[in-house]
Design a protein around this motif. Structure first.
Motif, PDB file in Angstrom:
ATOM      1  N   ARG A 258       0.848  -1.207   0.000  1.00 18.25           N
ATOM      2  CA  ARG A 258       0.000   0.000   0.000  1.00 18.25           C
ATOM      3  C   ARG A 258       0.878   1.249   0.000  1.00 18.25           C
ATOM      4  NH1 ARG A 258      -3.108  -2.632   4.163  1.00 18.25           N
ATOM      5  NH2 ARG A 258      -4.998  -3.492   3.260  1.00 18.25           N
TER       6      ARG A 258
ATOM      7  N   VAL B 283      -2.604  -1.159  -5.343  1.00 19.67           N
ATOM      8  CA  VAL B 283      -4.002  -1.282  -4.938  1.00 19.67           C
ATOM      9  C   VAL B 283      -4.260  -2.735  -4.575  1.00 19.67           C
ATOM     10  CG1 VAL B 283      -6.393  -1.055  -5.687  1.00 19.67           C
ATOM     11  CG2 VAL B 283      -4.682   0.612  -6.445  1.00 19.67           C
TER      12      VAL B 283
ATOM     13  N   GLU C 194      -8.983  -5.683   2.041  1.00 22.45           N
ATOM     14  CA  GLU C 194      -8.552  -4.830   3.155  1.00 22.45           C
ATOM     15  C   GLU C 194      -7.824  -5.641   4.211  1.00 22.45           C
ATOM     16  OE1 GLU C 194      -8.628  -1.465   3.573  1.00 22.45           O
ATOM     17  OE2 GLU C 194      -9.222  -1.505   1.462  1.00 22.45           O
TER      18      GLU C 194
ATOM     19  N   VAL D 104      -3.339  -8.416  -5.173  1.00 17.28           N
ATOM     20  CA  VAL D 104      -2.960  -7.099  -5.665  1.00 17.28           C
ATOM     21  C   VAL D 104      -3.679  -6.894  -6.997  1.00 17.28           C
ATOM     22  CG1 VAL D 104      -1.043  -5.650  -6.447  1.00 17.28           C
ATOM     23  CG2 VAL D 104      -0.691  -7.271  -4.567  1.00 17.28           C
ATOM     24  N   HIS D 105      -4.361  -5.766  -7.142  1.00 18.09           N
ATOM     25  CA  HIS D 105      -5.133  -5.488  -8.348  1.00 18.09           C
ATOM     26  C   HIS D 105      -4.218  -5.491  -9.572  1.00 18.09           C
ATOM     27  CE1 HIS D 105      -7.901  -3.729 -11.155  1.00 18.09           C
ATOM     28  NE2 HIS D 105      -8.860  -3.762 -10.239  1.00 18.09           N
TER      29      HIS D 105
ATOM     30  N   LYS E  41      -4.389  -3.852 -12.257  1.00 13.03           N
ATOM     31  CA  LYS E  41      -4.151  -2.517 -12.813  1.00 13.03           C
ATOM     32  C   LYS E  41      -2.949  -1.834 -12.171  1.00 13.03           C
ATOM     33  CE  LYS E  41      -8.811  -1.632 -14.408  1.00 13.03           C
ATOM     34  NZ  LYS E  41     -10.024  -0.853 -14.264  1.00 13.03           N
ATOM     35  N   SER E  42      -2.589  -2.259 -10.976  1.00 14.67           N
ATOM     36  CA  SER E  42      -1.422  -1.653 -10.330  1.00 14.67           C
ATOM     37  C   SER E  42      -0.195  -2.560 -10.396  1.00 14.67           C
ATOM     38  CB  SER E  42      -1.732  -1.274  -8.874  1.00 14.67           C
ATOM     39  OG  SER E  42      -1.970  -2.403  -8.076  1.00 14.67           O
TER      40      SER E  42
END
Length: 133
Positions: free
Chosen positions: A94, A99, A103, A117-118, A120-121
């Motif tokens: 983080r 992203v 949580e 981990v997304h 897109k990141s």
């Protein structure tokens, strides 16, 4: 800290056919089959040296694997890395601007705590963090 490539997750349409294919390809039977109700997925694990191959098949239309396969062909779904302290690694990532899709870590297959981990990141790659329970 990431300590090891834990496994490659492969999305498949037919778990039985894929299990037979990988049993033949790898020359060994899977060591574990597991249903993960929280993810609506059935999994099969193969040990390959110090790493693993995880076959994943969705068990409902709402499964992330079913949705993945509706858009893409069978194949690599995610890359999983082993970590010693998943919460510390989540915090580090983080702080680096990644992203996370969770949580908090959640219970995953093969007796692990997991977090994703997304893509897109992470240059389009879904990355899974795994900590043994």
């Amino acid at each position: 800290m990431l300590t090891n490539l834990e496994h490659l997750g492969l999305a498949v349409n037919d778990l039985d056919a894929a299990t037979a294919l990988y049993t033949s390809l790898l020359g060994t039977a899977p060591y574990k089959k597991e249903h993960v109700a929280s993810e609506a997925v059935d999994t099969v694990f193969f040990q390959v040296g110090g790493s693993k191959i995880e076959l994943l098949a969705g068990t409902s239309p709402d499964s992330a694997i079913t949705k993945f396969l509706a858009k893409k062909p069978e194949g690599i779904h995610h890359v999983a890395f082993e970590v010693d302290d998943i919460r510390a690694e989540m915090e580090r990532l983080r702080g680096e601007g990644f992203v996370l899709l969770n949580e908090e870590p959640k219970r995953g297959a093969d007796n692990k705590l997991v977090c994703f981990v997304h893509p897109k990141s992470a240059a389009g790659v879904l990355v899974e963090l795994c900590q043994s329970l």
